[in-house]
Enzyme design. Sequence first.
Site, PDB file in Angstrom:
ATOM      1  N   LYS A   1       0.864  -1.186   0.000  1.00 45.68           N
ATOM      2  CA  LYS A   1       0.000   0.000   0.000  1.00 45.68           C
ATOM      3  C   LYS A   1       0.890   1.221   0.000  1.00 45.68           C
ATOM      4  O   LYS A   1       1.983   1.205   0.568  1.00 45.68           O
ATOM      5  CB  LYS A   1      -0.879   0.026   1.260  1.00 45.68           C
ATOM      6  CG  LYS A   1      -2.144   0.818   1.112  1.00 45.68           C
ATOM      7  CD  LYS A   1      -3.156   0.056   0.285  1.00 45.68           C
ATOM      8  CE  LYS A   1      -4.523   0.663   0.310  1.00 45.68           C
ATOM      9  NZ  LYS A   1      -5.521  -0.304  -0.164  1.00 45.68           N
TER      10      LYS A   1
HETATM   11  N1  GLU Z   1      -7.109  -0.091  -3.564  1.00 48.12           N
HETATM   12  C1  GLU Z   1      -7.832  -1.272  -3.897  1.00 48.12           C
HETATM   13  C2  GLU Z   1      -7.927  -2.212  -2.706  1.00 48.12           C
HETATM   14  O1  GLU Z   1      -7.803  -1.801  -1.561  1.00 48.12           O
HETATM   15  C3  GLU Z   1      -7.310  -1.931  -5.174  1.00 48.12           C
HETATM   16  C4  GLU Z   1      -5.851  -2.299  -5.158  1.00 48.12           C
HETATM   17  C5  GLU Z   1      -5.336  -2.747  -6.525  1.00 48.12           C
HETATM   18  O2  GLU Z   1      -6.105  -2.776  -7.459  1.00 48.12           O
HETATM   19  O3  GLU Z   1      -4.142  -3.068  -6.603  1.00 48.12           O
HETATM   20  O4  GLU Z   1      -8.182  -3.377  -2.849  1.00 48.12           O
END
Ligand code: GLU
Length: 427
Positions: A117
């Site tokens: 993240k």
């Molecule tokens: N931000 C989204 C999540 O928390 C998608 C992450 C992504 O597509 O890599 O799942």
Amino acid sequence: MVMTDVAHTAAPSEGADLLSTVQQQFDEAADLLDLPARLRGILRAPQRELTVNFPVKHDNGRIEVFQGFRVQHNLARGPTKGGIRYHPAVTLDETRALAMLMTWKCALAGLPYGGAKGAVVVDPKQLSLGEIERLTRRFATEISVAIGPERDIPAPDIGTNPQIMAWIMDTISMHQGHTVPAVVTGKPINIGGSEGRLEATGRGLTYVLTTASQHLGLKIPEIRLAIQGCGNVGSTVAREAVALGMKVVALSDSRGGVYNPHGLDVEAVLTHKARTGSVAGVANADSLSNEELLEIECDVLVPAALSGVITAQNASRIKAQIIAEAANGPTTKAADAILYDRGCLVIPDILANAGGVTVSYFEWVQGLQEFFWSEREVNAQLRRVMTNALQQVLRVAAERQVDLRTAAYMLAIQRVGDAVTTRGIYP
Ligand code: GLU
């Protein structure tokens, strides 16, 4: 900036809370799995953390230094994957928690990724488009030592969107001297984004919800939904649910909510929000607060806004038979226990909102192969991944007599633990 991905708004103290919640959830599942101590040590903390402080020039010439993070929780199953969040209250602890959730989410969906993240401590609503572009390009440059198609692939999250992904892709491509489409996902379709990615989180949730409802013997046309949050995910769930014949009885955003026991006219509510900035005040509906929405008479509750909203204080008053977690971390540990005792089926975030990262994976594959799929193909593959994951979680939950969150964690932790064991400890 609009069209954020998974919904969430953090309060300053929430970062530490979310980290302790996900670590407790990990500990509980690890105990049930009898996970060896050496694996616990490896999986409980992030593998890599990068903190960056970088200057951005405002439109008036003032220079401000911003702080950002990229946390890669575990790399055993492949490159790491996860969104980038722009939020004024985001912390390193919250980013760690969200990276860990991504590891479990990817493993549960069977995607060949570890979790990551990223975040920048910024309120994008206070910046001009040009300032956001400069901030994004500089942040991308700062984290370029960590990201790449084979290393770590960012995507949208709260406060970021396809245009921001385009700037990241362009920045990395400029450094490399050639286009690198697979360095981010959630891109606009005209530069290598996938059909169906924007709707994927909400759509994936409705696929899981449909199967879970059938599992409980609920009749689809009789299902009444209450949705907290009306961003990309909440609004997509509302639209998809109506298309399936369900009723959306309540819908809210940060300014308040609306309720109609006979079913809201979802398109009218979304049009009203597009025009006025909020769902509040739409015709043919009563108003209600975000707190009241959680306790309203309904069959399915979809928290698609804040984390930590379902707590020991309100869990016993929730009437829904199913809670499908669109937001990351909306239910506290204490609330989980109350809901389980009351027979409420909680479809955990790492399962319910895995549709976004699943179609991100499809986008990455399409980018690497330079071969693109139709929206029909994307949706069919998404449905396959989501319903498989739910079936597996339901099976473990029945076998081990645990709630779906614990079952989902157990499956995911086992898979990541097995990958670590098979690869061995280097050197
Ligand atoms: N931000 C989204 C999540 O928390 C998608 C992450 C992504 O597509 O890599 O799942």
